[in-house]
Design an enzyme around this catalytic site. Structure first.
Site, PDB file in Angstrom:
ATOM      1  CG  PHE A  88     -31.716 -19.124  63.546  1.00  0.00           C
ATOM      2  CD1 PHE A  88     -30.874 -18.056  63.278  1.00  0.00           C
ATOM      3  CD2 PHE A  88     -32.418 -19.702  62.493  1.00  0.00           C
ATOM      4  CE1 PHE A  88     -30.743 -17.561  61.985  1.00  0.00           C
ATOM      5  CE2 PHE A  88     -32.294 -19.212  61.198  1.00  0.00           C
ATOM      6  CZ  PHE A  88     -31.460 -18.144  60.945  1.00  0.00           C
ATOM      7  CG  ASP A 132     -27.001 -19.313  67.903  1.00  0.00           C
ATOM      8  OD1 ASP A 132     -28.197 -19.379  68.232  1.00  0.00           O
ATOM      9  OD2 ASP A 132     -26.360 -18.235  67.854  1.00  0.00           O
ATOM     10  CB  CYS A 152     -40.090 -13.992  67.195  1.00  0.00           C
ATOM     11  SG  CYS A 152     -38.395 -13.552  66.898  1.00  0.00           S
TER      12      CYS A 152
HETATM   13  N1  SAH Z   1     -34.666 -21.201  68.953  1.00  0.00           N
HETATM   14  C1  SAH Z   1     -34.194 -20.550  70.150  1.00  0.00           C
HETATM   15  C2  SAH Z   1     -34.257 -19.043  70.072  1.00  0.00           C
HETATM   16  C3  SAH Z   1     -33.526 -18.454  68.888  1.00  0.00           C
HETATM   17  S1  SAH Z   1     -33.061 -16.792  69.132  1.00  0.00           S
HETATM   18  C4  SAH Z   1     -34.953 -21.067  71.361  1.00  0.00           C
HETATM   19  O1  SAH Z   1     -35.921 -21.843  71.220  1.00  0.00           O
HETATM   20  O2  SAH Z   1     -34.580 -20.727  72.471  1.00  0.00           O
HETATM   21  C5  SAH Z   1     -32.147 -16.480  67.686  1.00  0.00           C
HETATM   22  C6  SAH Z   1     -30.734 -17.030  67.668  1.00  0.00           C
HETATM   23  O3  SAH Z   1     -30.229 -16.840  66.373  1.00  0.00           O
HETATM   24  C7  SAH Z   1     -29.744 -16.337  68.611  1.00  0.00           C
HETATM   25  O4  SAH Z   1     -29.187 -17.288  69.481  1.00  0.00           O
HETATM   26  C8  SAH Z   1     -28.659 -15.751  67.678  1.00  0.00           C
HETATM   27  O5  SAH Z   1     -27.349 -15.883  68.209  1.00  0.00           O
HETATM   28  C9  SAH Z   1     -28.824 -16.590  66.442  1.00  0.00           C
HETATM   29  N2  SAH Z   1     -28.420 -15.953  65.167  1.00  0.00           N
HETATM   30  C10 SAH Z   1     -28.609 -14.668  64.787  1.00  0.00           C
HETATM   31  N3  SAH Z   1     -28.182 -14.480  63.514  1.00  0.00           N
HETATM   32  C11 SAH Z   1     -27.718 -15.687  63.079  1.00  0.00           C
HETATM   33  C12 SAH Z   1     -27.158 -16.149  61.844  1.00  0.00           C
HETATM   34  N4  SAH Z   1     -26.991 -15.334  60.800  1.00  0.00           N
HETATM   35  N5  SAH Z   1     -26.816 -17.452  61.756  1.00  0.00           N
HETATM   36  C13 SAH Z   1     -26.972 -18.286  62.787  1.00  0.00           C
HETATM   37  N6  SAH Z   1     -27.503 -17.897  63.989  1.00  0.00           N
HETATM   38  C14 SAH Z   1     -27.874 -16.618  64.126  1.00  0.00           C
END
Ligand code: SAH
Length: 392
Positions: free
Chosen positions: A228, A249, A336
């Site tokens: 993510f 991601d 979160c």
């Molecule tokens: N860790 C990041 C924030 C993560 S926000 C930071 O520090 O800035 C959550 C992210 O998860 C988003 O970019 C979204 O595109 C991704 N996401 C959502 N569902 C997902 C899935 N099933 N598999 C992989 N990524 C996913």
């Protein structure tokens, strides 16, 4: 005409404890018909003044701006915003040449429910979450752009998708002061390009700053999976001394942003790979590949009724990571979701660990940084929690 809201007997208790929301069920009587976003005054059943705030039909009927009987005019908002700035200054977040990105206004945490504003090296990106704040966005932008010491070149309002759907307002994302294409910020010496138009929320997850810094203490010579990854925040910190870093991601745009931010700091470094994939599928194929995994999923539960599913989601995700990580591995795991308490999150991670049978210890407990302050009277504002786990 002043609009007066009278609460049912007993319902004044939470207001007296300075909780900033009034739920519609607490209301006995409304004098007149307030429009969405109007300023209303709230009284107890004996006609004693309690609070003044923004009205909105819906479950949270009033978002309180003050518990004293004042008019929330431009002067009030200016003072409250200046106090929010002073607080960041006291927390050491301003005037630091290695850091020019922080959250300037954090809703209830700063006494301004319905308003978020992030500072990106001279540009402010604001989001309003209530019609009351949306209606005064130009005044707010005027105050923000005039803040002394910050040298603001642009204020962008990104309320296009944050205003409650009922309101009938069709907000546009737009610059309310100056303009700017994009900007590069510095966070503890690392550089990031912020894309508030294409990115999620205001463009960057500032709230993970201190946890990214903590991660940097564990990455030496490790193979790191940043699951993510979004803009690659954790990846950039890890690249300082990790053996390899994979950012994963599901969004193509996030994958690109992570690549770009790693390049901005480390050039074309073959230790980093950005991968577009679904988390659960990817985690199935990584047995023994990584010895540090970051799990920072989007909020699994936005509402209370989704709580059980969210807890199951955290359990499944953490179980996979705990199963797959190398012996002696480290997991940075987060939630979160506002409706998932610290205790509930910890229970899901506990259940996940117990299912794998591996020995797991907690090295650190993580939270949100001081520019995302928790209003002590509003426990809901504590949303970010995380654990650093050591897996034998
Ligand atoms: N860790 C990041 C924030 C993560 S926000 C930071 O520090 O800035 C959550 C992210 O998860 C988003 O970019 C979204 O595109 C991704 N996401 C959502 N569902 C997902 C899935 N099933 N598999 C992989 N990524 C996913």
């Amino acid at each position: 005409m002043e609009i007066k809201i009278t609460l049912k007997s007993g319902k004044e208790q939470s207001v007296k404890r300075l909780h900033p929301w009034i739920f519609s069920g607490a209301i006995k009587k409304i004098s007149g018909t307030p429009a969405e976003g109007d300023i209303v005054k709230v009284f107890d059943n004996n006609n004693n003044f309690l609070a003044v705030g923004h009205y909105q039909p819906g479950s949270i009927a009033v978002r309180i701006l003050s518990f004293t009987d004042i008019e929330p005019d431009v002067g009030f908002f200016r003072q409250t915003i200046e106090r929010a700035f002073e607080f960041r200054k006291a927390a050491g977040l301003t005037g630091n040449h290695k850091l020019n990105v922080f959250r300037l206004i954090h809703g209830e945490g700063d006494g301004l429910p319905g308003l978020v504003a992030d500072y990106y090296n001279g540009v402010i990106v604001m989001q309003t979450h209530s019609v009351g704040m949306y209606r005064i966005r130009r005044e707010l932008a005027g105050i923000l752009s005039g803040l002394p010491h910050l040298k603001i070149s642009a204020v962008y309002d990104k309320s296009g998708s944050t205003i409650p759907f009922m309101s009938g307002i069709r907000p546009e994302n737009e610059f309310l002061h100056g303009s700017s294409e994009s900007v590069i910020v510095t966070e503890y010496g690392f550089r990031f390009r912020i894309d508030w138009v294409g990115g999620q929320k205001t463009g960057f997850f500032i709230d993970q700053r201190e946890n990214r810094k903590l991660l940097g203490e564990f990455t030496k010579d490790r193979s790191v999976l940043n699951m993510f990854g979004y803009t690659g925040g954790f990846s950039v910190y890890a690249m300082k001394n990790a053996r390899l870093v994979d950012s994963v991601d599901s969004s193509a745009q996030a994958v690109q942003m992570a690549d770009e931010n790693v390049r901005l700091n480390f050039g074309d470094d073959r230790r980093h790979t950005s991968i577009q994939a679904d988390a659960f599928e990817f985690l199935n194929g990584i047995k023994g590949k990584y010895d540090l995994i970051v799990l920072d999923p989007p909020a699994f539960a936005k509402h209370n009724n989704a709580l059980d599913n969210a807890l199951q989601g955290y359990k499944r995700l953490n179980m996979k990571a705990i199963q797959m990580i190398k012996p002696g591995g480290i997991i940075f795991t987060f939630s979160c979701s506002q409706v998932v308490s610290r205790e509930n999150f910890r229970k899901s991670v506990f259940a996940a660990a117990a299912n794998t049978g591996r020995k797991v210890r907690i090295l650190h407990q993580m939270s949100q940084p001081p520019d995302h302050p928790v209003n002590i009277y509003h426990p809901e504002s504590e949303y970010l929690k995380g654990l650093v786990l050591y897996v034998e």
